[in-house]
Scaffold this motif. Structure first.
Motif, PDB file in Angstrom:
ATOM      1  N   GLY A 246       0.770  -1.385   0.172  1.00 36.27           N
ATOM      2  CA  GLY A 246      -0.097  -0.401   0.316  1.00 36.27           C
ATOM      3  C   GLY A 246       0.531   1.158   0.218  1.00 36.27           C
ATOM      4  N   GLY A 247       0.123   2.649  -0.358  1.00 36.02           N
ATOM      5  CA  GLY A 247       1.071   3.696  -0.745  1.00 36.02           C
ATOM      6  C   GLY A 247      -0.178   4.750   0.665  1.00 36.02           C
ATOM      7  N   ASN A 248       0.665   5.546   0.287  1.00 31.66           N
ATOM      8  CA  ASN A 248       0.037   6.849   1.194  1.00 31.66           C
ATOM      9  C   ASN A 248       0.415   8.537   0.961  1.00 31.66           C
ATOM     10  OD1 ASN A 248      -2.076   8.303   2.553  1.00 31.66           O
ATOM     11  ND2 ASN A 248      -1.257   8.083   4.319  1.00 31.66           N
ATOM     12  N   ASP A 249       0.324   8.390  -0.717  1.00 32.79           N
ATOM     13  CA  ASP A 249       1.611   8.922  -1.487  1.00 32.79           C
ATOM     14  C   ASP A 249       1.318  10.851  -1.266  1.00 32.79           C
ATOM     15  OD1 ASP A 249       2.423   7.013  -1.616  1.00 32.79           O
ATOM     16  OD2 ASP A 249       2.050   6.601  -3.677  1.00 32.79           O
ATOM     17  N   PRO A 250       1.876  11.305  -1.505  1.00 33.20           N
ATOM     18  CA  PRO A 250       1.599  13.096  -0.953  1.00 33.20           C
ATOM     19  C   PRO A 250       1.417  14.189  -2.499  1.00 33.20           C
ATOM     20  CG  PRO A 250       4.036  12.444  -1.236  1.00 33.20           C
ATOM     21  CD  PRO A 250       3.442  11.193  -0.839  1.00 33.20           C
ATOM     22  N   LEU A 251       0.767  15.095  -3.168  1.00 41.14           N
ATOM     23  CA  LEU A 251       1.217  15.531  -3.565  1.00 41.14           C
ATOM     24  C   LEU A 251       1.517  17.303  -2.691  1.00 41.14           C
ATOM     25  CD1 LEU A 251       1.030  16.508  -6.635  1.00 41.14           C
ATOM     26  CD2 LEU A 251      -1.213  16.754  -6.458  1.00 41.14           C
ATOM     27  N   ILE A 252       2.521  17.187  -3.111  1.00 44.45           N
ATOM     28  CA  ILE A 252       3.143  18.961  -2.600  1.00 44.45           C
ATOM     29  C   ILE A 252       3.197  19.781  -3.743  1.00 44.45           C
ATOM     30  CG2 ILE A 252       5.224  19.894  -1.619  1.00 44.45           C
ATOM     31  CD1 ILE A 252       6.066  17.692  -0.889  1.00 44.45           C
ATOM     32  N   VAL A 253       2.049  20.778  -3.749  1.00 43.45           N
ATOM     33  CA  VAL A 253       1.932  22.424  -4.095  1.00 43.45           C
ATOM     34  C   VAL A 253       2.790  22.850  -3.207  1.00 43.45           C
ATOM     35  CG1 VAL A 253       0.219  23.219  -6.153  1.00 43.45           C
ATOM     36  CG2 VAL A 253       0.233  21.382  -5.370  1.00 43.45           C
ATOM     37  N   LEU A 254       4.432  24.005  -4.183  1.00 41.21           N
ATOM     38  CA  LEU A 254       4.678  25.291  -3.319  1.00 41.21           C
ATOM     39  C   LEU A 254       4.261  26.134  -4.234  1.00 41.21           C
ATOM     40  CD1 LEU A 254       8.208  23.410  -3.214  1.00 41.21           C
ATOM     41  CD2 LEU A 254       6.514  23.208  -1.758  1.00 41.21           C
ATOM     42  N   GLU A 255       4.378  27.595  -3.586  1.00 38.03           N
ATOM     43  CA  GLU A 255       4.136  28.787  -4.248  1.00 38.03           C
ATOM     44  C   GLU A 255       4.515  29.018  -5.039  1.00 38.03           C
ATOM     45  OE1 GLU A 255       5.663  32.179  -2.496  1.00 38.03           O
ATOM     46  OE2 GLU A 255       7.261  30.993  -1.183  1.00 38.03           O
ATOM     47  N   ASP A 256       5.420  27.974  -5.785  1.00 38.28           N
ATOM     48  CA  ASP A 256       6.037  28.995  -6.861  1.00 38.28           C
ATOM     49  C   ASP A 256       5.277  27.311  -8.716  1.00 38.28           C
ATOM     50  OD1 ASP A 256       7.505  26.575  -6.551  1.00 38.28           O
ATOM     51  OD2 ASP A 256       8.594  27.257  -6.046  1.00 38.28           O
ATOM     52  N   ALA A 257       4.574  27.128  -7.494  1.00 39.14           N
ATOM     53  CA  ALA A 257       3.636  25.490  -8.846  1.00 39.14           C
ATOM     54  C   ALA A 257       3.233  26.765  -9.891  1.00 39.14           C
ATOM     55  CB  ALA A 257       3.155  25.058  -7.719  1.00 39.14           C
TER      56      ALA A 257
END
Ligand code: NAD
Length: 470
Positions: A246-257
């Motif tokens: 299993g996974g618990n994957d993150p999607l990170i969105v930074l201010e410069d995205a």
């Protein structure tokens, strides 16, 4: 549909009913395999090792090309079978079949590239004039145990490299959705020696241990939950093991995205196959500076998704695999809301359907993000800057893949180096997977790699040959 043992389709009087997850109708039955069936499959697989080894790599490759052609001819019916068997929207089932056809093609190609290497023996004192080289040899019998959510492609990810490396296989598909893998086995069998591929049906808890502990089996390749993966690793002893868990994957969105692209990735990554994807986006980690703008667009786009009958080509989100799974997701969401998360959309269940759901103000300690939640849920965790983003991303026991959206190379490289996962995907969601790339997690997400070439490495043994010329 029948089991396949020693080149023969086998039925039994004891059967397991297979139901369509959308309307609960019985669509077929499969035989309830028992001790005797497993033993027959193991004997057949053991015997087929010789026939497989008598084939040249060229012949193995040609057979895999033949399977590729036959699967291509059957692509439409296979896609429909995936949809009625596991509830995947038909457009995504078509995509799974197309990927599967490509995966088998990779197997046909890689079967001709199983190389050893020359060892410079004279690099060590005493190795002067000695010739050394390695050969890569088959392990013998591979047990392939697969989950319900990508019933065709994940089976091919095990069977294709096993056969490419001249191993025989005993395949045990999930009883939640066994039909496509059984159809695949029937198609493949025509191109293989009897017993080279056996497909046994039956509940994991009744026949699983027998397969895993059999002395005939040299390698176990398992894809499924952490819980069953841990159980298998305890049973496996000294056998080679690949665990895709299993996974618990993150999607990170930074201010410069690029916000538009990141929103698109969050929608696709969170709700593909109703969130029942090991590398699905299971946590959306947003920099506070862009969070409000992102969330407004994310909610708007999520509300546009069509939830319903998976056979309808317009449907984006189909049912969960069964009612129990949908109730579990519902309970996780309700618990998070009771603990202070804010429900922005969704949050409703109708039978096995669960509406795509966004939760804001989620705390890293909540169960909905501490454990894998296998449903169409997007929990949002707000952070400030890359350091906190990486810390939050790593704050689970899982480590499969991670996605980060940023236009800053330094931030991207920090995520690449510091996120504890099998892969980091920059400017795409964690769900991004090409079938030839090395794939597999760390921490509780598993051991070993798939992706045909890498699976072949794990399904062969290296033998050193030393020749001392007289
Ligand atoms: P599951 O663990 O319930 O079942 C997987 C397989 O294990 C099934 O074939 C089942 O019959 C079998 N099994 C059950 N008990 C067994 C036993 N004692 N011995 C041997 N086999 C046994 O998983 P699932 O619900 O089918 O699939 C969902 C899970 O799979 C999720 O956690 C998901 O993240 C994971 N998954 C991981 C990947 C990956 O590549 N990392 C890919 C897809 C799914």
């Amino acid at each position: 549909m029948d089991m396949l043992i020693n080149g023969k389709l086998m039925d039994k009087t004891e059967k397991i009913e297979i139901r369509n997850p959308f309307n609960n109708e019985v669509i077929d039955t499969v035989p309830q395999g028992n001790h005797e069936d497993v033993q027959n499959a193991l004997i057949a697989a053991n015997r087929a090792k010789k026939a497989l080894n008598d084939l040249s790599s060229r012949e193995i490759s040609e057979n895999l090309y033949g399977i590729h052609e036959e699967l291509s001819k059957n692509s439409k019916s296979l896609a429909k079978l995936i949809t009625i068997d596991c509830g995947k929207p038909i457009k995504d089932s078509i995509e799974e079949v197309n990927r599967s056809i490509q995966t088998i093609l990779l197997g046909a190609e890689e079967s001709k590239r199983i190389y050893g290497e020359t060892i410079p023996m004279d690099a060590c004192a005493g190795g002067e004039n000695v010739i050394g080289f390695t050969m890569r040899l088959p392990l013998g019998v591979v047990a392939a145990i697969t989950p319900f959510n990508y019933p065709l492609n994940l089976a091919i990810h095990k069977v294709a490299p096993a056969i490419a490396a001249k191993n025989s296989v005993i395949l045990k598909p999930s009883m939640k959705a066994p039909l496509t893998a059984l159809k695949m086995a029937e198609i493949m069998d025509f191109y293989l020696p009897d017993g080279a591929l056996n497909a046994v049906t039956g509940h994991g808890r009744t026949i699983g241990d027998e397969i895993v502990t059999s002395p005939v089996v040299n390698k176990i390749s398992f894809t499924g939950s952490v819980e069953i993966g841990e159980h298998i690793s305890k049973q496996a002893g000294m056998k080679k093991l690949t665990l895709e868990l299993g996974g618990n994957d993150p999607l990170i969105v930074l201010e410069d995205a690029d916000i538009e692209k990141a929103v698109e990735a969050a929608v696709r990554g969170s709700y593909l196959n109703a969130g029942q994807v090991c590398i699905g986006v299971k946590r959306v980690i947003l920099d506070d500076k862009i969070a409000d703008e992102f969330i407004q667009k994310f909610v708007n786009n999520t509300k546009k998704l069509v939830t319903g009958d998976p056979m309808d080509p317009e449907t984006d989100v189909g049912p969960l695999i069964n009612k129990g799974a949908a109730i579990e997701v519902e309970n996780r969401v309700n618990e998070a809301v009771n603990d202070g998360a804010e429900l922005l959309c969704g949050g409703k269940r109708e039978g096995t359907l669960y509406l795509p759901t966004i939760l804001d103000n989620v705390d890293s300690k909540m169960k909905i993000v501490q454990y894998e939640t296998f449903g169409p849920i997007s929990p949002i965790i707000r952070i400030n800057g890359i350091d906190e983003a990486v810390k939050v991303a790593n704050n689970t026991k899982y480590g499969l893949q991670a996605g980060i959206f940023t236009n800053n190379i330094n931030n991207a490289m920090k995520a690449v180096k510091e996120i504890e996962s099998g892969g980091v995907i920059v400017n795409k969601p964690s769900t991004y997977r090409m079938d030839n790339m090395p794939f597999g997690g760390c921490k509780m997400s598993g051991l070993g790699k798939e992706g045909i070439k890498y699976a072949i490495e794990d399904m062969t043994k290296t033998k050193i040959v030393v020749i001392n010329p007289l």
